[in-house]
Design an enzyme around this catalytic site. Sequence first.
Site, PDB file in Angstrom:
ATOM      1  CB  CYS A  81     -22.412  -1.818 -19.435  1.00 56.83           C
ATOM      2  SG  CYS A  81     -22.649  -3.251 -18.373  1.00 56.83           S
ATOM      3  CB  CYS A  84     -19.359  -4.037 -19.925  1.00 58.37           C
ATOM      4  SG  CYS A  84     -20.992  -4.617 -20.440  1.00 58.37           S
TER       5      CYS A  84
END
Length: 521
Positions: A81, A84
Amino acid sequence: MNLFNLIPFWVFVVFVVVISSHDVMAFGSQTRSQRSMLWIFQQESSDITDVALELNSSNFDVVLKSYTVKFAVVEFFASWCPACRNYKPHYEKVARLFNGPDAAHPGLVVMARVDCAPKINKDLCDRFSVSHFPQLLWGPPMKFASGSWDTKKVQDGIKLIDDMRPADHLLNWINKQLGSSFNLDDKKYDPSHQTLSLNRSNAVEITQAIHDVEEATVFAFNMIIEHKLINKKTQASLIKFLQILVAHHPIKRCRRGSAKLLMNFNELWPSAFFSASSLETSAVQDGDTLKSVDICGNQFPHENWRFCRGSKNETRGFSCGLWILFHSLSVRVGNGESQLTFTVICDFVHNFFLCDECRQHFYEMCLNISVPVNTTRDLSLWLWNTHNKVNEMLKIEEEISGTGDPLFPKTTWPSKELCPSCYVSPSKVNDDANNIDWNTNEVFSFLATYYGAMLISSYKEKTAIKNKDIELTLDDTSTNAITVPVGAALGIALASSAFGVLACLWRMHQKTRKPKKRAGA
């Protein structure tokens, strides 16, 4: 078109080519320079170690169960991600305040991460209803280790962090939960920045000292509970000490917690009144009831010394904090309470201080006092003089054994820099306390200011400036004895204890009484 007319054109072309080549070379050189600087930056960044715990399904429960801190933050993310990856520096910036060897505020919060991308962690992430990345949850470590989280249910102990980006938002959210006012710029307390042995008088030093008064109070009662030091012989000593704390502890939440312990004393420690022969009594002493005792509030960090943190793990700490607590009590009691407070402090050390040699030496000094302690001045000066004598003895032993703290050697206190008016003979400032001509009136004035008004005013000033989420009013601290008189505290304690004794005697009588036979039976 003749050749002459073409010359300016060709000159222009050559000029453009040369200039362009120079710019390209300069651009390439600049790019290499920028890349070099970027590489150096990346190398420096890579030297910063991540401090958030990397957990997975195989160690999640075990690791979190091992932590004794009150709270944890767990970030559920996915390594694939991009958001993230971009969020990680923000999370680590906050984590460095609480985790790792250089943490500014250790022992409060453990911050961890779980990568939900690997299949091995799928069930773990499902257990906590991870629906997006990154997702942050807050709660006690044991709640994470033994439980789960469901967005559709009201959870007991675990909740979603809804304000997490950027780093200062996450820290503000945590501050609200802790009732704290931490800052991203906070650094690990470095005792080397402190001059030797209480030789500063600025607001930072005093605020650290009042923090350690609370630490010492919490640490002392945790030690008493863990080592089961309360029995028929010691319970009276502890009750009297609690009465002094109710009336004169400088912090309101510790006064309030001490009063709560007094009111529930016979329920928490029934064996202090009766023999611990029954299984019921043993269960009360060994159960979770005592573990939940919070004399200074359940949000207070334990064993996080600031002013009393030594340069080595085995130096200063609790003994330093206990001295500050005693000094702060000595300047707050009234003249009519000084003899009682003297006896209470001596008995408390004698019954509950686990350093056997220290305990015996201190108690001998208590027994050797030749005149009664009739006034606040007498008590404060006796404790100050005793403290200097103890330091003098320890100084000799530490020099012989090499066990002293190199940054905090034992010295006569206060120093001339801190209180020049305390000294009658300036030329003898380096001698031991017994050879110094003290101006005891000035010494008492200094003690009353340092451990009284200055200790409290600096604490309130820092609280008012940094902590806007918790309102600590002027009544949160005490500089005198008017808050709760010792007599009132004694009445509360005796009433509570007497009621408990009568209740227990009545229950024992009911158990031993033979039932009456019914008519016609």
